[in-house]
Scaffold this motif. Structure first.
Motif, PDB file in Angstrom:
ATOM      1  N   VAL A 126     -20.292  41.845 -48.925  1.00 56.03           N
ATOM      2  CA  VAL A 126     -20.946  42.999 -48.267  1.00 56.03           C
ATOM      3  C   VAL A 126     -20.449  44.295 -48.910  1.00 56.03           C
ATOM      4  O   VAL A 126     -19.239  44.533 -49.016  1.00 56.03           O
ATOM      5  N   CYS A 156     -34.665  43.482 -42.603  1.00 52.58           N
ATOM      6  CA  CYS A 156     -33.203  43.467 -42.351  1.00 52.58           C
ATOM      7  C   CYS A 156     -32.415  43.817 -43.604  1.00 52.58           C
ATOM      8  O   CYS A 156     -31.253  44.218 -43.514  1.00 52.58           O
ATOM      9  N   SER A 178     -31.285  50.312 -42.227  1.00 51.05           N
ATOM     10  CA  SER A 178     -29.894  50.217 -41.778  1.00 51.05           C
ATOM     11  C   SER A 178     -29.789  50.267 -40.257  1.00 51.05           C
ATOM     12  O   SER A 178     -30.502  51.027 -39.593  1.00 51.05           O
TER      13      SER A 178
HETATM   14  C1  LIG Z   1     -32.847  39.622 -49.725  1.00 53.38           C
HETATM   15  C2  LIG Z   1     -31.738  40.623 -49.684  1.00 53.38           C
HETATM   16  C3  LIG Z   1     -30.424  40.222 -49.905  1.00 53.38           C
HETATM   17  C4  LIG Z   1     -29.378  41.155 -49.816  1.00 53.38           C
HETATM   18  N1  LIG Z   1     -28.094  40.740 -50.040  1.00 53.38           N
HETATM   19  C5  LIG Z   1     -27.078  41.607 -49.860  1.00 53.38           C
HETATM   20  C6  LIG Z   1     -25.728  41.158 -50.014  1.00 53.38           C
HETATM   21  O1  LIG Z   1     -25.449  40.005 -50.302  1.00 53.38           O
HETATM   22  N2  LIG Z   1     -24.741  42.067 -49.785  1.00 53.38           N
HETATM   23  C7  LIG Z   1     -24.990  43.361 -49.438  1.00 53.38           C
HETATM   24  O2  LIG Z   1     -24.039  44.140 -49.228  1.00 53.38           O
HETATM   25  N3  LIG Z   1     -26.267  43.812 -49.296  1.00 53.38           N
HETATM   26  C8  LIG Z   1     -27.295  42.971 -49.499  1.00 53.38           C
HETATM   27  N4  LIG Z   1     -28.591  43.394 -49.340  1.00 53.38           N
HETATM   28  C9  LIG Z   1     -28.841  44.776 -48.934  1.00 53.38           C
HETATM   29  C10 LIG Z   1     -28.645  44.974 -47.418  1.00 53.38           C
HETATM   30  O3  LIG Z   1     -29.226  43.907 -46.678  1.00 53.38           O
HETATM   31  C11 LIG Z   1     -29.310  46.316 -46.988  1.00 53.38           C
HETATM   32  O4  LIG Z   1     -28.681  47.374 -47.662  1.00 53.38           O
HETATM   33  C12 LIG Z   1     -29.327  46.533 -45.485  1.00 53.38           C
HETATM   34  O5  LIG Z   1     -30.273  47.531 -45.200  1.00 53.38           O
HETATM   35  C13 LIG Z   1     -27.972  46.938 -44.926  1.00 53.38           C
HETATM   36  O6  LIG Z   1     -28.071  47.013 -43.529  1.00 53.38           O
HETATM   37  P1  LIG Z   1     -26.950  47.691 -42.613  1.00 53.38           P
HETATM   38  O7  LIG Z   1     -26.766  49.119 -43.112  1.00 53.38           O
HETATM   39  O8  LIG Z   1     -27.542  47.643 -41.218  1.00 53.38           O
HETATM   40  O9  LIG Z   1     -25.714  46.903 -42.732  1.00 53.38           O
HETATM   41  C14 LIG Z   1     -29.647  42.509 -49.493  1.00 53.38           C
HETATM   42  C15 LIG Z   1     -30.981  42.920 -49.313  1.00 53.38           C
HETATM   43  C16 LIG Z   1     -32.015  41.989 -49.413  1.00 53.38           C
HETATM   44  C17 LIG Z   1     -33.432  42.441 -49.221  1.00 53.38           C
END
Ligand SMILES: Cc1cc2nc3c(=O)[nH]c(=O)nc-3n(C[C@H](O)[C@H](O)[C@H](O)COP(=O)(O)O)c2cc1C
Length: 169
Positions: free
Chosen positions: A48, A80, A84
């Motif tokens: 993450v 998702c 955010s």
């Molecule tokens: C399919 C997909 C996979 C993702 N994988 C990751 C990941 O492994 N690690 C990460 O930090 N963000 C990843 N992201 C980006 C986060 O999901 C994205 O930035 C999200 O909006 C963060 O949400 P939050 O701010 O509520 O935590 C991914 C996005 C997508 C579309």
């Protein structure tokens, strides 16, 4: 015939990763950086980025859920992974349903055919971008007719369904 390619380009030549929806507290994040790190006890690592709201939640909250979506949920997964939890309630935004966990406090997702309840046990930081949070799995829920080979994968901006069975041993 092979040619040398750049490191970033090389990274994108990896096969696709499974994509999961990680729930921390009541937020959901799409995660492609996910792997089983230990079989017994069963431990799962998720990568993450510190910029994510979920990263802050993972620092504060002692557990998380790993929810495995099926392909029909692809658009909700994409939401998702695009918006955010700082700005929106992703359960409301996607229409996904909160499922009560058995042991942990973070909620689970009803529509996902498999849910793993994890207690956070470790955080691994590298000099690079993502931190890895390790969870020990303490409960698993599974829909009876779930086919894990139909799970969704993601890499290099492409969502796919996992592959064909080519041999069984
Ligand atoms: C399919 C997909 C996979 C993702 N994988 C990751 C990941 O492994 N690690 C990460 O930090 N963000 C990843 N992201 C980006 C986060 O999901 C994205 O930035 C999200 O909006 C963060 O949400 P939050 O701010 O509520 O935590 C991914 C996005 C997508 C579309």
């Amino acid at each position: 015939m092979k040619k040398e390619i750049g490191l970033k380009e090389g990274r994108l030549e990896f096969p696709a990763f499974p994509v999961v929806l990680v729930t921390v507290g009541e937020n959901i994040i799409a995660i492609g950086l996910v792997h089983v790190l230990s079989f017994t006890p069963l431990k799962i690592g998720i990568g993450v980025h510190p910029r994510r709201y979920s990263h802050k939640l993972l620092e504060e909250i002692k557990d998380f859920g790993v929810n495995i979506p099926k392909k029909e949920l692809v658009e909700k997964v994409n939401i998702c992974g695009t918006v955010s939890g700082r700005d929106v309630d992703k359960f409301k935004e996607t229409g996904l349903t909160k499922m009560k966990p058995k042991i942990i406090k973070s909620v689970l997702i009803e529509e996902c055919p498999v849910n793993l309840e994890c207690n956070k046990v470790e955080k691994l930081s590298f000099e690079s971008s993502h931190d890895w949070f390790v969870g020990e799995v303490v409960a698993v829920h599974k829909e009876e007719d779930y086919d894990r080979e139909k799970a969704l994968s993601y890499w290099n901006k492409e969502y796919r369904v996992m592959g064909d069975l080519v041999m069984k041993r």
